[in-house]
Design a protein around this motif. Sequence first.
Motif, PDB file in Angstrom:
ATOM      1  N   SER A 163     -10.942  -1.396  13.519  1.00  0.00           N
ATOM      2  CA  SER A 163     -10.463  -0.558  12.523  1.00  0.00           C
ATOM      3  C   SER A 163     -11.532   0.593  12.418  1.00  0.00           C
ATOM      4  O   SER A 163     -12.422   0.716  13.314  1.00  0.00           O
ATOM      5  CB  SER A 163     -10.754  -1.028  11.287  1.00  0.00           C
ATOM      6  OG  SER A 163     -12.010  -1.631  10.529  1.00  0.00           O
ATOM      7  N   GLU A 197      -7.323  -0.862   7.041  1.00  0.00           N
ATOM      8  CA  GLU A 197      -6.428  -1.590   7.964  1.00  0.00           C
ATOM      9  C   GLU A 197      -7.220  -2.079   9.361  1.00  0.00           C
ATOM     10  O   GLU A 197      -7.696  -1.225   9.653  1.00  0.00           O
ATOM     11  CB  GLU A 197      -4.946  -1.108   8.076  1.00  0.00           C
ATOM     12  CG  GLU A 197      -4.216  -1.603   8.938  1.00  0.00           C
ATOM     13  CD  GLU A 197      -2.931  -0.770   9.231  1.00  0.00           C
ATOM     14  OE1 GLU A 197      -2.466   0.142   8.696  1.00  0.00           O
ATOM     15  OE2 GLU A 197      -2.203  -1.362  10.297  1.00  0.00           O
ATOM     16  N   GLN A 198      -6.860  -3.452   9.467  1.00  0.00           N
ATOM     17  CA  GLN A 198      -7.344  -3.841  10.762  1.00  0.00           C
ATOM     18  C   GLN A 198      -6.162  -4.161  11.874  1.00  0.00           C
ATOM     19  O   GLN A 198      -5.165  -4.377  11.198  1.00  0.00           O
ATOM     20  CB  GLN A 198      -8.173  -5.264  10.646  1.00  0.00           C
ATOM     21  CG  GLN A 198      -9.445  -4.801   9.971  1.00  0.00           C
ATOM     22  CD  GLN A 198     -10.371  -6.226  10.091  1.00  0.00           C
ATOM     23  OE1 GLN A 198     -10.162  -7.130  10.394  1.00  0.00           O
ATOM     24  NE2 GLN A 198     -11.447  -6.088   9.149  1.00  0.00           N
ATOM     25  N   TYR A 199      -6.418  -3.778  12.904  1.00  0.00           N
ATOM     26  CA  TYR A 199      -5.377  -3.968  13.999  1.00  0.00           C
ATOM     27  C   TYR A 199      -5.658  -5.048  14.822  1.00  0.00           C
ATOM     28  O   TYR A 199      -6.768  -5.055  15.402  1.00  0.00           O
ATOM     29  CB  TYR A 199      -5.304  -2.634  14.575  1.00  0.00           C
ATOM     30  CG  TYR A 199      -4.872  -1.315  13.919  1.00  0.00           C
ATOM     31  CD1 TYR A 199      -5.549  -0.765  13.189  1.00  0.00           C
ATOM     32  CD2 TYR A 199      -3.489  -0.981  13.837  1.00  0.00           C
ATOM     33  CE1 TYR A 199      -5.029   0.395  12.372  1.00  0.00           C
ATOM     34  CE2 TYR A 199      -2.925   0.004  13.207  1.00  0.00           C
ATOM     35  CZ  TYR A 199      -3.755   0.708  12.489  1.00  0.00           C
ATOM     36  OH  TYR A 199      -3.376   1.894  11.824  1.00  0.00           O
ATOM     37  N   GLN A 207      -5.557  -6.857   0.723  1.00  0.00           N
ATOM     38  CA  GLN A 207      -4.603  -6.632   1.821  1.00  0.00           C
ATOM     39  C   GLN A 207      -3.777  -7.877   1.896  1.00  0.00           C
ATOM     40  O   GLN A 207      -4.173  -9.075   1.848  1.00  0.00           O
ATOM     41  CB  GLN A 207      -5.265  -6.112   3.068  1.00  0.00           C
ATOM     42  CG  GLN A 207      -6.185  -4.955   3.023  1.00  0.00           C
ATOM     43  CD  GLN A 207      -6.709  -4.532   4.040  1.00  0.00           C
ATOM     44  OE1 GLN A 207      -6.098  -4.526   5.109  1.00  0.00           O
ATOM     45  NE2 GLN A 207      -8.007  -4.045   4.248  1.00  0.00           N
ATOM     46  N   TYR A 245      -1.389  -9.393   5.180  1.00  0.00           N
ATOM     47  CA  TYR A 245      -1.051  -9.392   6.492  1.00  0.00           C
ATOM     48  C   TYR A 245       0.342 -10.508   6.814  1.00  0.00           C
ATOM     49  O   TYR A 245       0.265 -11.664   6.140  1.00  0.00           O
ATOM     50  CB  TYR A 245      -2.067  -9.666   7.482  1.00  0.00           C
ATOM     51  CG  TYR A 245      -3.226  -8.424   7.443  1.00  0.00           C
ATOM     52  CD1 TYR A 245      -3.957  -8.453   6.499  1.00  0.00           C
ATOM     53  CD2 TYR A 245      -3.162  -7.921   8.611  1.00  0.00           C
ATOM     54  CE1 TYR A 245      -4.889  -7.379   6.666  1.00  0.00           C
ATOM     55  CE2 TYR A 245      -4.241  -6.724   8.828  1.00  0.00           C
ATOM     56  CZ  TYR A 245      -4.993  -6.618   7.614  1.00  0.00           C
ATOM     57  OH  TYR A 245      -5.885  -5.595   7.743  1.00  0.00           O
ATOM     58  N   HIS A 263      -0.676  -5.672   9.393  1.00  0.00           N
ATOM     59  CA  HIS A 263      -1.003  -5.186   8.262  1.00  0.00           C
ATOM     60  C   HIS A 263       0.462  -5.259   7.663  1.00  0.00           C
ATOM     61  O   HIS A 263       1.280  -4.325   7.938  1.00  0.00           O
ATOM     62  CB  HIS A 263      -1.741  -3.996   8.384  1.00  0.00           C
ATOM     63  CG  HIS A 263      -2.171  -3.748   7.035  1.00  0.00           C
ATOM     64  ND1 HIS A 263      -1.488  -2.365   6.191  1.00  0.00           N
ATOM     65  CD2 HIS A 263      -3.106  -3.892   6.071  1.00  0.00           C
ATOM     66  CE1 HIS A 263      -2.052  -2.271   5.280  1.00  0.00           C
ATOM     67  NE2 HIS A 263      -3.114  -2.994   5.065  1.00  0.00           N
ATOM     68  N   LEU A 312      -1.849  -2.719   1.329  1.00  0.00           N
ATOM     69  CA  LEU A 312      -3.165  -2.696   0.768  1.00  0.00           C
ATOM     70  C   LEU A 312      -3.068  -2.228  -0.629  1.00  0.00           C
ATOM     71  O   LEU A 312      -2.455  -1.111  -1.001  1.00  0.00           O
ATOM     72  CB  LEU A 312      -4.205  -1.641   1.619  1.00  0.00           C
ATOM     73  CG  LEU A 312      -5.505  -1.573   1.061  1.00  0.00           C
ATOM     74  CD1 LEU A 312      -6.539  -1.272   2.185  1.00  0.00           C
ATOM     75  CD2 LEU A 312      -5.518  -0.352  -0.011  1.00  0.00           C
TER      76      LEU A 312
END
Lengths: 116, 113
Positions: A94, A104-106, B33, B35, B45, B48
Amino acid sequence: NAGVTQTPKFRVLKTGQSMTLLCAQDMNHEYMYWYRQDPGMGLRLIHYSVGEGTTAKGEVPDGYNVSRLKKQNFLLGLESAAPSQTSVYFCASSSPPLDWDSYEQYFGPGTRLTVT
Amino acid sequence: SQQGEEDPQALSIQEGENATMNCSYKTSINNLQWYRQNSGRGLVHLILIRSNEREKHSGRLRVTLDTSKKSSSLLITASRAADTASYFCATGAIKAAGNKLTFGGGTRVLVKP
């Protein structure tokens, strides 16, 4: 744009063997993470990095080491594998929190590791 | 220990029905968040919500946040078979180093055609 990739996808180790999992991202993200996911559970953070050359411990760091020699790569090492390290390992990346979208984390596709 | 606890652990519904899942957490947060994880894949994702927001929409998704109760809910409306997946909430603590997230145990959703 491949996003986050992980190598290998699957691995079987014997107790006491060592291995390195490789994570690579092409999004120029500063932050990178290693998680493990055990059956029926969420993700637990092993180690993370806030930039090239820096690493920090997460929730479950024992038995693992990491290195971030290049910004795009984050390596997770198991020096002496144990059956308790049988798990699925996920890498993520991120950006620093410049705006709300950057939280957001990928995630990569995961590495399934079995230690016998 | 995990920050978030999700309820229910598993949910089975018919296509077209709504799916609701809940997440509770323990400490003060900066954001929460959600997911999605399809079987054998990484997490993706979805949405959020900031700590000062109470509700947020994105397509068929509706998220609520009640910071006084330390809980959040995710509603998927008009579910489709493709919504079959595990859903995880993740919380970001205030001033968490490295944008660290703490994940809940997840809700497994099965949407039957």
